[in-house]
Structures are given as C-alpha cells and as structure tokens.
Design an enzyme around this catalytic site. Structure first.
Site, PDB file in Angstrom:
ATOM      1  N   ASP A  39     -98.621 -20.234 -81.488  1.00  0.00           N
ATOM      2  CA  ASP A  39     -97.576 -20.071 -80.491  1.00  0.00           C
ATOM      3  C   ASP A  39     -97.716 -18.705 -79.834  1.00  0.00           C
ATOM      4  O   ASP A  39     -98.237 -17.762 -80.436  1.00  0.00           O
ATOM      5  CB  ASP A  39     -96.191 -20.197 -81.137  1.00  0.00           C
ATOM      6  CG  ASP A  39     -95.120 -20.663 -80.170  1.00  0.00           C
ATOM      7  OD1 ASP A  39     -94.878 -19.945 -79.174  1.00  0.00           O
ATOM      8  OD2 ASP A  39     -94.526 -21.734 -80.397  1.00  0.00           O
ATOM      9  N   ASN A  88     -98.782 -29.662 -78.598  1.00  0.00           N
ATOM     10  CA  ASN A  88     -97.355 -29.820 -78.332  1.00  0.00           C
ATOM     11  C   ASN A  88     -96.818 -28.826 -77.304  1.00  0.00           C
ATOM     12  O   ASN A  88     -95.820 -29.107 -76.632  1.00  0.00           O
ATOM     13  CB  ASN A  88     -96.580 -29.664 -79.640  1.00  0.00           C
ATOM     14  CG  ASN A  88     -95.105 -29.446 -79.414  1.00  0.00           C
ATOM     15  OD1 ASN A  88     -94.361 -30.365 -79.035  1.00  0.00           O
ATOM     16  ND2 ASN A  88     -94.640 -28.212 -79.616  1.00  0.00           N
ATOM     17  N   TYR A 157     -92.879 -31.762 -63.699  1.00  0.00           N
ATOM     18  CA  TYR A 157     -93.006 -31.942 -65.141  1.00  0.00           C
ATOM     19  C   TYR A 157     -93.475 -33.359 -65.451  1.00  0.00           C
ATOM     20  O   TYR A 157     -94.395 -33.561 -66.260  1.00  0.00           O
ATOM     21  CB  TYR A 157     -91.663 -31.663 -65.809  1.00  0.00           C
ATOM     22  CG  TYR A 157     -91.640 -31.899 -67.300  1.00  0.00           C
ATOM     23  CD1 TYR A 157     -92.241 -30.987 -68.168  1.00  0.00           C
ATOM     24  CD2 TYR A 157     -91.003 -33.015 -67.849  1.00  0.00           C
ATOM     25  CE1 TYR A 157     -92.217 -31.195 -69.545  1.00  0.00           C
ATOM     26  CE2 TYR A 157     -90.969 -33.224 -69.216  1.00  0.00           C
ATOM     27  CZ  TYR A 157     -91.581 -32.310 -70.063  1.00  0.00           C
ATOM     28  OH  TYR A 157     -91.550 -32.526 -71.422  1.00  0.00           O
ATOM     29  N   LYS A 161     -96.975 -34.565 -67.347  1.00  0.00           N
ATOM     30  CA  LYS A 161     -96.983 -35.376 -68.565  1.00  0.00           C
ATOM     31  C   LYS A 161     -97.699 -36.704 -68.344  1.00  0.00           C
ATOM     32  O   LYS A 161     -98.293 -37.267 -69.284  1.00  0.00           O
ATOM     33  CB  LYS A 161     -95.555 -35.588 -69.062  1.00  0.00           C
ATOM     34  CG  LYS A 161     -94.916 -34.307 -69.607  1.00  0.00           C
ATOM     35  CD  LYS A 161     -95.724 -33.706 -70.750  1.00  0.00           C
ATOM     36  CE  LYS A 161     -95.030 -32.538 -71.410  1.00  0.00           C
ATOM     37  NZ  LYS A 161     -95.774 -31.995 -72.571  1.00  0.00           N
ATOM     38  N   THR A 194     -82.988 -30.352 -78.272  1.00  0.00           N
ATOM     39  CA  THR A 194     -83.545 -29.029 -78.547  1.00  0.00           C
ATOM     40  C   THR A 194     -83.112 -28.092 -77.423  1.00  0.00           C
ATOM     41  O   THR A 194     -82.393 -28.488 -76.496  1.00  0.00           O
ATOM     42  CB  THR A 194     -85.071 -29.098 -78.590  1.00  0.00           C
ATOM     43  OG1 THR A 194     -85.533 -29.611 -77.329  1.00  0.00           O
ATOM     44  CG2 THR A 194     -85.548 -30.008 -79.716  1.00  0.00           C
TER      45      THR A 194
END
Length: 263
Positions: A39, A88, A157, A161, A194
């Site tokens: 990360d 991810n 976005y 994807k 989230t």
C-alpha cells in the site's frame, strides 16, 4: 471462509491497508496464507502486524513500474514465494460528466488501469516458469459492479473497472497459451459501506442526484435482489475461493459479488 486451506502459499494484496483490501488480506491469512500487504499508506504496516507473525508490509505505488518490481522481489525474499496476487488498489472520484476534471480522469486511469496492468505484468513474470517464484498461481483483479450497471456520476470509474474486466480476460488467455500455470480472474464487488462506499453516497447526494446519502444507499439496496449492501467478508470470501484449488479450473472469469445488482 475457514473450510479452504491456503497453507504454504504466499499472497500479495495491493491496497491492503484498509477497506476491502484489509478484509481480503485478513481472510487469506486466516486460510493459512502468508500475506504481504502492499500500500502507499504506511498504516499498512500496522495492518500487517495485526495479522500476526509471518506476514509483512511493503510500500507500493501501483502506478510505478520500479515499485512493483521491488515489491514482488521483497515478497519473494521475505515470505518465500508468490502464489497469489490480489490487484485491489483503486480510487473513485465522483463527478458528473459535464464537470469532469482531466486530472481526476488521469488519476483513475493510472491507479485503476495502469496499476492493475503493472500488477499483471510483474505477477505473471514472477509466477511463470523461470520466474523468481516460478510455481504458477492465481491472480485476482478487483473490478466493480460499476462495470456492469449505469449509475450516475461514476462514468470514468465505471469505464476503468470495465477495463479491468478486459485486462483479466486477455491476461488469462495469454497465461494459458504460454503455459504460465497462472489463473487470472476478477470479482465485481457491489457497494460496501467502507470509506469509499460512504464517500460515494455522500458525493451523489451533494450533486443533487439523491435527496440524502441515506436515500442513495436505499436506492442501491432497492436495485439489489439480495436486499442489502455487500459486506467486506463477502468480497474476501470470493477472493479466497478464487485463490484456492477449489477454483483450479476457473480462469478468465468475472465473478459478481453484488447480491444480484448487476445481473
């Protein structure tokens, strides 16, 4: 998903410091895998520590080719191999198309598409015969239900994807044709509460598309046959499955984990 045993395998999870990535890393570790959290956020070190002994953290900017080379090498050197890669890391910046900012578009293209592409590059190189790991494995890319539906204010976005889906399928074909012994699949998560999911609800309400964030969430639930939002463990379980021998004849697939929203 305690019935699946990944003992003896090593996983690298990008964007693993928090959110879905943290949940995926936790589930892989619970199944017995050694996990390297990768990360840009240094808090990933604490996340790795929370998994217990035998896991690690490496700083990774997924848009940087050299960072990827170093992260894969460190994973192999510290944890003993690379059998599972979870691409991810991602970013979503909400905007109406009439107001889109070119810099925001570049950011999403670079993190979501370039980052996944570089992950595939270095993951396949490491896992294929003659690579630094060299035992084959499983790569799981994280797409989104946004790739399969038309939801307002997330056009770019959604496009990135959708691109992740295409990358997945071509990578699976190349890996198979060239005898790499690497399966490549992706999942399409539904909306999960989230920080990213909550941010989207707030953003679309602020744009006047819904009267409130709560109304935006209710609209998503209303479009979902399962009648609820997704949970982190729903997505994590899907990743553990695709990483395991239970999915040994599955490659080039996109697995919806969206409660039926994208059907």
């Amino acid at each position: 998903m305690t019935s699946i045993d990944l003992s003896g395998r090593t996983a690298l999870v990008t964007g693993g410091a928090q959110g879905l990535g943290e949940g995926m890393a936790t589930a892989l570790a619970a199944a017995g895998a050694r996990v390297m959290i990768a990360d840009i956020q240094e808090s990933g070190a604490q996340t790795a520590k929370s998994l217990g002994d035998g896991h690690g953290f490496v700083r990774l900017d997924v848009t940087d080719d050299g960072n990827w080379e170093s992260a894969v090498a460190e994973t192999v050197n510290r944890l003993g191999g690379l059998d599972i890669l979870v691409n991810n890391a991602g970013v979503e910046i909400t905007s109406l198309l009439t107001e889109v900012d070119a810099a925001d578009v570049r950011t999403m293209l670079e993190v979501n598409l370039l980052g996944t592409t570089l992950g595939l590059k270095h993951g396949l190189r490491a896992m294929r015969p003659g690579g630094v790991a060299g035992k084959g494995g499983s790569i799981i890319n994280v797409a989104s239900v946004a790739a399969t539906i038309a939801f307002p204010a997330i056009a770019v976005y959604s496009a990135t994807k959708s691109g992740v889906d295409r990358l997945t399928r071509v990578a699976a074909m190349e890996a198979g044709k060239l005898g790499y012994g690497v399966r490549v699949n992706c999942i399409y998560p539904g909306l999960v509460p989230t920080a990213m999911g909550a941010g989207l609800a707030n953003d679309v309400a602020a744009l006047g598309l819904f009267p409130s964030p709560e109304a935006a969430v209710e609209a998503v639930v209303g479009l979902t046959p399962s009648g609820r939002l997704g949970q982190v463990d729903d997505m994590a379980d899907a990743v553990v499955f695709l990483a395991s021998d239970a999915a040994k004849f599955i490659t080039g697939a996109g697995l919806p984990v969206d409660g039926g929203m994208g059907m």
